[in-house]
Structure formats: structure tokens, C-alpha cells
Scaffold this active site. Structure first.
Site, mmCIF file in Angstrom:
data_model
loop_
_atom_site.group_PDB
_atom_site.id
_atom_site.type_symbol
_atom_site.label_atom_id
_atom_site.label_comp_id
_atom_site.label_asym_id
_atom_site.label_seq_id
_atom_site.Cartn_x
_atom_site.Cartn_y
_atom_site.Cartn_z
ATOM 1 N N SER A 1 -17.240 11.311 2.586
ATOM 2 C CA SER A 1 -16.415 11.746 1.235
ATOM 3 C C SER A 1 -17.459 12.134 0.602
ATOM 4 O O SER A 1 -17.603 12.661 -1.143
ATOM 5 C CB SER A 1 -16.138 9.999 0.580
ATOM 6 N N LYS B 1 -16.967 15.162 -1.461
ATOM 7 C CA LYS B 1 -16.379 15.581 -2.504
ATOM 8 C C LYS B 1 -17.307 16.196 -3.587
ATOM 9 O O LYS B 1 -16.331 16.600 -4.816
ATOM 10 C CB LYS B 1 -15.268 14.249 -3.411
ATOM 11 N N VAL C 1 -17.914 7.429 4.694
ATOM 12 C CA VAL C 1 -17.500 6.145 5.478
ATOM 13 C C VAL C 1 -18.420 6.795 6.400
ATOM 14 O O VAL C 1 -18.338 5.863 7.366
ATOM 15 C CB VAL C 1 -16.270 6.165 5.902
ATOM 16 N N TYR D 1 -9.029 19.472 3.676
ATOM 17 C CA TYR D 1 -9.071 17.762 3.221
ATOM 18 C C TYR D 1 -9.983 17.065 4.824
ATOM 19 O O TYR D 1 -10.848 16.744 4.393
ATOM 20 C CB TYR D 1 -8.497 16.616 2.758
ATOM 21 N N TYR E 1 -16.343 3.792 -4.905
ATOM 22 C CA TYR E 1 -14.983 3.159 -5.906
ATOM 23 C C TYR E 1 -15.117 1.500 -6.479
ATOM 24 O O TYR E 1 -15.683 2.000 -6.958
ATOM 25 C CB TYR E 1 -14.864 3.191 -4.125
#
Length: 308
Positions: A61, A64, A258, A188, A240
Site C-alpha cells: 500500500s 498508493k 502489509v 492494482y 487506516y
């Protein structure tokens, strides 16, 4: 900085291996949880490191942040019609808020939001071109043309990505995604499977610490206002439902993945990348967060109240 990183390395030594690797992605389940690396890229473009900072890992992630950088330059504020800018307070792959909020993801750093950003990066083109643009950015900014997608990890994610497919199809029904679901998800999954070392990652993100410009070359990577917006979203949403805890303990914009990596930005100073595969319950590297907390304690860097 070398002395500081050595002190950080010594401080985390008793904690090596803590946390739980992301075993729901089979290709990540076998990563050695005792690995640890940390790197700092400074205002001159030099990178200092300690531990396994030259070892490549799946950035997941953290990617991103870079796709958002590309899309803000490509479509500008129009991206906010598709994705919000608020913290989610939910797990990174939660579908609950999508149902409550007409399919519009709360922010671009949760999975649903990042899928929508990837859709905008593809635009009227194709998935290969979108991944090519991401790799071109990472290679240029890190100064390393060898950065690539780990296709084994990408295939592993595609084979186990049912939740992400659910998120994408839900957004598609509300018109958030323009391209076909499998086209977007193919890009993705490959985006998340980019492999980089702490050295490469810290150097590639250096523009975020200096208002969008690479301080070594002077090249503008993103407009200054986009760099500030990316940092603000990282601060609020980068971990998050663990984002508030990260801001409280570390006080820097950051983004976790992760794969065990964390990217952190110290505005005006440089960028930090840390890797330790074991995750806490919210999907942030457990030992990586400890390392950054120690480093901030030693340097005094914080966007809230930096020490002179």
C-alpha cells in the site's frame, strides 16, 4: 545520521520478529519476520541506512502514495469527485462505508480509494501504461532502473483478492470506476507488488519532504500544493484505523504497507523508509513503528512541535 540509525537499530533488537506477517497473501507468508531495515534520504539526496536496508520487499500500500502523486498531476482536483479525504476509522479493506456513502471511498489510501485512483491513472489508456508510468516515476526518483513488479506476489494477490473484487464491483455499480473491474484490479495488484528496498523507497519519496521538488536535482515532481495535500492525507489516513496512534506516537506523515514497510516524511529534513514484516492488528509494521518512534525521539522531528 549514521549514529542515530545505529542507535535505532540497537533499540529495536529485543523486538525483532514481533508482529504477524501478512499470511493472507501466500507469497508474503514465507517472509522472515526477523528482517529489519531502515534508511533516511537527506536534503542532498544521500541515503543513510542500517540493518537490511538494501533488501527488496513488497511495498504494497505504500505504492498508493505514488499513484496518488501521478493522478493529482494528471487530473487535478477532479480526483476528489471520485474519492474523499477523510479518515476512515475502519480496516483497510472494509466495505461498510462504501455501502453507507453511495460507493465513494472515504480516502485514497484505503483499498477502495486506491482502486479508484488506479482507475483514474489508467484513464483512457491501458493497465500496462499505468504501471509503466508508476515504475518510471519510482525509477527516476530513486535513481535505480532495476525497480520492478514482483510478478509472483502480483499473481498471489490476484488469486486471493476476493475482497478487493467486491470493493471494485460495488464502486462500479455507483459509477466510481470508469474502466472494467478486472482491468483496474490487474493494475492494482501489480502496483502493490512493486518490490523496493528501504534505500530506494526513501530516495524515491524525497520530493514529498521538499514541496514537490527533488532537492538534489531541483526537478519538480509534483506541484507544491499537491505535495502538501499528499502529506496531509498521509498524516490523517496513512495507517487506516491506526492513523491516530501513528500521529500521536510519531508525528510525521506516513504510509504503511502489509509487506511490513513504512514510508515517513519529515518536511524540510528528508524521508524515512523502514521495513519489518511483522504487522500489528491494524496492518502497520509493529517493529517499524517502534523504530520511527525512537528516531523521532532522537531527532525531535515532528510536524506538531519540532524541537530546534
Amino acid at each position: 545520521m549514521d549514529d542515530i540509525l545505529a542507535e535505532v537499530l540497537a533499540a529495536i533488537e529485543p523486538h525483532r520478529g514481533e508482529g504477524k506477517v501478512a499470511d493472507y497473501i501466500p507469497a508474503l507468508a514465507c517472509v522472515d519476520p526477523s528482517k529489519f531495515g531502515i534508511a533516511f534520504a537527506d536534503a542532498g539526496g544521500a541515503v543513510h541506512g542500517a540493518g537490511d536496508f538494501e533488501a527488496a520487499f513488497s511495498i504494497q500500500s505504500i505504492s498508493k502514495v505514488f499513484t496518488l502523486s501521478l493522478v493529482l498531476e494528471k487530473v487535478g482536483v477532479a480526483i476528489w469527485d471520485k474519492v474523499g479525504r477523510e479518515p476512515s476509522g475502519s480496516a483497510f479493506n472494509s466495505i461498510v462505508q462504501l455501502e453507507r456513502e453511495d460507493g465513494r471511498p472515504r480516502n485514497p489510501l484505503i483499498n477502495a480509494g486506491a482502486i479508484a485512483v488506479t482507475d483514474q491513472l489508467i484513464g483512457a489508456g491501458d493497465a500496462d501504461a499505468a504501471i509503466g508510468a508508476l515504475l518510471a516515476l519510482l525509477r527516476a526518483r530513486s535513481g535505480d532502473a532495476a525497480i520492478s513488479v514482483d510478478e509472483e506476489v502480483a499473481a498471489s494477490e490476484a488469486a486471493t483478492g476476493s475482497r478487493n473484487r467486491s470493493l471494485a464491483w460495488f464502486m462500479k455499480t455507483y459509477g466510481i470506476l470508469d474502466n472494467e473491474v478486472e482491468t483496474v484490479l490487474g493494475a492494482y495488484f501489480r502496483q502493490c507488488a512493486v518490490a523496493m528496498s528501504c534505500r530506494q523507497l526513501a530516495r524515491a519519496a524525497l520530493f514529498l519532504a521538499f514541496d514537490g521538488r527533488d532537492p538534489a536535482s531541483g526537478a519538480e515532481v509534483v506541484a507544491w500544493h499537491n505535495a502538501r495535500r499528499i502529506n496531509s492525507v498521509m498524516m490523517l489516513c496513512g495507517h487506516y484505523d491506526n492513523s491516530g496512534e501513528f500521529a500521536y506516537r510519531i508525528g510525521l506523515p506516513g504510509k504503511s504497507g502489509v509487506g511490513g514497510g513504512i514510508l515517513a516524511v519529515a518536511p524540510g529534513h528528508g524521508t524515512l523508509a523502514v521495513w519489518s514484516p511483522g504487522l500489528n492488528a491494524s496492518g502497520t509494521s509493529a517493529v517499524g513503528a517502534l523504530a520511527l518512534e525512537k528516531l523521532v525521539d532522537l531527532t525531535g522531528w515532528s510536524v506538531f512541535a519540532p524541537r530546534p
